[in-house]
Design an enzyme around this catalytic site. Structure first.
Site, PDB file in Angstrom:
ATOM      1  N   LYS A 296      11.060 -28.307  16.231  1.00 41.28           N
ATOM      2  CA  LYS A 296      11.622 -27.798  14.982  1.00 41.28           C
ATOM      3  C   LYS A 296      11.545 -26.285  14.820  1.00 41.28           C
ATOM      4  O   LYS A 296      12.383 -25.690  14.138  1.00 41.28           O
ATOM      5  CB  LYS A 296      10.932 -28.477  13.796  1.00 41.28           C
ATOM      6  CG  LYS A 296      11.410 -29.894  13.515  1.00 41.28           C
ATOM      7  CD  LYS A 296      12.693 -29.881  12.736  1.00 41.28           C
ATOM      8  CE  LYS A 296      13.058 -31.270  12.223  1.00 41.28           C
ATOM      9  NZ  LYS A 296      14.195 -31.257  11.312  1.00 41.28           N
TER      10      LYS A 296
ATOM     11  N   ASP B 267       9.012 -33.273   6.607  1.00 41.32           N
ATOM     12  CA  ASP B 267       8.219 -34.451   6.942  1.00 41.32           C
ATOM     13  C   ASP B 267       7.114 -34.073   7.907  1.00 41.32           C
ATOM     14  O   ASP B 267       6.355 -34.929   8.340  1.00 41.32           O
ATOM     15  CB  ASP B 267       9.111 -35.534   7.563  1.00 41.32           C
ATOM     16  CG  ASP B 267      10.035 -36.163   6.535  1.00 41.32           C
ATOM     17  OD1 ASP B 267       9.533 -36.640   5.516  1.00 41.32           O
ATOM     18  OD2 ASP B 267      11.263 -36.152   6.742  1.00 41.32           O
TER      19      ASP B 267
END
Length: 400
Positions: A77, A120
């Site tokens: 990410k 998340d």
């Protein structure tokens, strides 16, 4: 292996046009990779060839991109968050992205900034990392049920981390409201009206892993991939990576499959309907990184145009993938893959063990000539749960 049946709903894309997007292309991916190459500690993550597993399931090659090795952050990410923040600051301080360095920009920043995001786990970690490099603040909100270990990873990077009592999509809305009231800069990988520039940069940043993978595949001299398996939350990674791959290979030459958990299958439902569909509720899937109910509208047109099939599957498919990757056959390399990372390989294993194996292989276009690319997007970002799955058999299967 035993015979067992796991739930996998496979929908052919009736809206396939093969139309690509200039936003998510080889050119944009290579700009992002040029930026990433200049970061301290940059190395391409491994592309692992699971030859014994490929032989078992009856395909030519299974290639897995292992993103657990990315910058010591155990997930892909940061590729998006760091690139978007860099592009944002270059625009703010009129710096050419080719001249960007964290130290140089840090020296020019005249005011303290706070970057805010909802995550998340993995995206927030990337934003917190970039803020730390710049000596700035980060506030990271997480949806209810988030694992403490994922919270701790973010806190250790110096960010503030708050777990809400809402699901992911409601937490995004709350983050936006808080940021507007407090003058924070939102760095989110989904888009809404009036907020498109930063999520576009994030998605372009994700495509660095695709540029690496194609370079690595070429070095192997095995031919181009026939299939790619991409997991989706809001669909940002799936669209960013697929956009690059179809620009390279052509959408009609690549059997692309987008996989989601059945409890958060907004992209699957959108694919079936041919227009954006949202999913509400708790979305209590073990695939925490995919527990998103509202597709990214920036990525959706590319996914609608270029995805071959959409799949919604039960959590046990991801758990199976974690065990397969962590306990490899023969000389295959071991890959520690988390819940969201392993679902693509889990799908291949579940198809192989299904009582309707031949029909499913045919439906997915898999045969002895297939070269399948999968992305293990994260490692064991929640070690406790990883052990429960891989050691204790949580979300196991029952042989028929």
């Amino acid at each position: 292996m035993s015979v067992f049946s796991l739930k996998m709903d496979i929908a052919d894309n009736q809206n396939f046009t093969a139309e690509t997007s200039p936003l998510f292309s080889r050119e944009e991916a290579q700009k992002a990779r040029a930026f990433h190459k200049k970061l301290q500690g940059y190395q391409p993550t491994p592309l692992c060839s699971l030859d014994a597993f490929a032989h078992l399931i009856g395909v030519k090659k299974v290639l897995v991109k292992d993103e657990s090795k990315r910058f010591g952050l155990n997930a892909f990410k940061m590729l998006g968050g760091a690139y978007a923040i860099a592009r944002l600051l270059c625009e703010k301080y009129q710096i050419n992205i080719n001249d960007f360095s964290f130290d140089a920009v840090k020296a020019r920043m005249t005011e303290k900034m706070t970057f805010a995001t909802t995550t998340d786990g993995n995206h927030g970690r990337g934003v917190a990392w970039a803020a730390q490099q710049l000596g700035q603040n980060a506030v990271v909100y997480m949806p209810k049920g988030s694992a403490q270990e994922r919270v701790d990873h973010i806190l250790r990077l110096g960010a503030e981390c708050i777990v809400t009592d809402m699901n992911y999509d409601d937490t995004v809305r709350m983050t936006m409201k808080q940021a507007q009231e407090r003058g924070w800069q939102v760095v989110q990988d989904t888009a809404w009206e009036g907020y498109t520039k930063i999520p576009t940069w994030i998605m372009q940043g994700y495509a660095t892993l695709a540029d690496e993978a194609v370079e690595q595949i070429n070095a192997l001299k095995v031919g181009q991939p026939t299939h790619v398996l991409l997991q989706a939350g809001v669909g940002a990674m799936a669209a960013g990576v697929l956009g690059y791959l179809v620009d390279i290979y052509g959408a009609r030459n690549l059997h692309s499959v987008v996989v989601e958990p059945e409890l958060a299958d907004c992209v699957y439902r959108s694919g079936v309907k041919g227009e954006l569909v949202s999913v509400g509720g708790d979305m209590a899937t073990i695939m925490a990184g995919l527990a998103c109910g509202e597709p990214n509208p920036l990525g959706w047109p590319l996914l609608r145009n270029c995805t071959t099939q959409f799949i919604s599957c039960q959590d046990s498919v991801a758990a199976l993938g974690m065990r397969v990757l962590g306990n490899p056959l023969g000389e295959d390399p071991r890959i520690i893959s988390g819940e969201s990372g392993a679902v693509g390989v889990g799908l291949l294993a579940a198809v192989h063990c299904h009582p309707l194996r031949e029909q499913l292989m045919s439906k997915l276009g898999l045969n002895a000539d297939s070269i399948v690319l999968a992305i293990s997007t994260e490692g064991d970002t929640d070690v406790k749960h990883y052990r429960e799955v891989v050691w204790e058999g949580k979300h196991g299967v029952s042989a028929q």
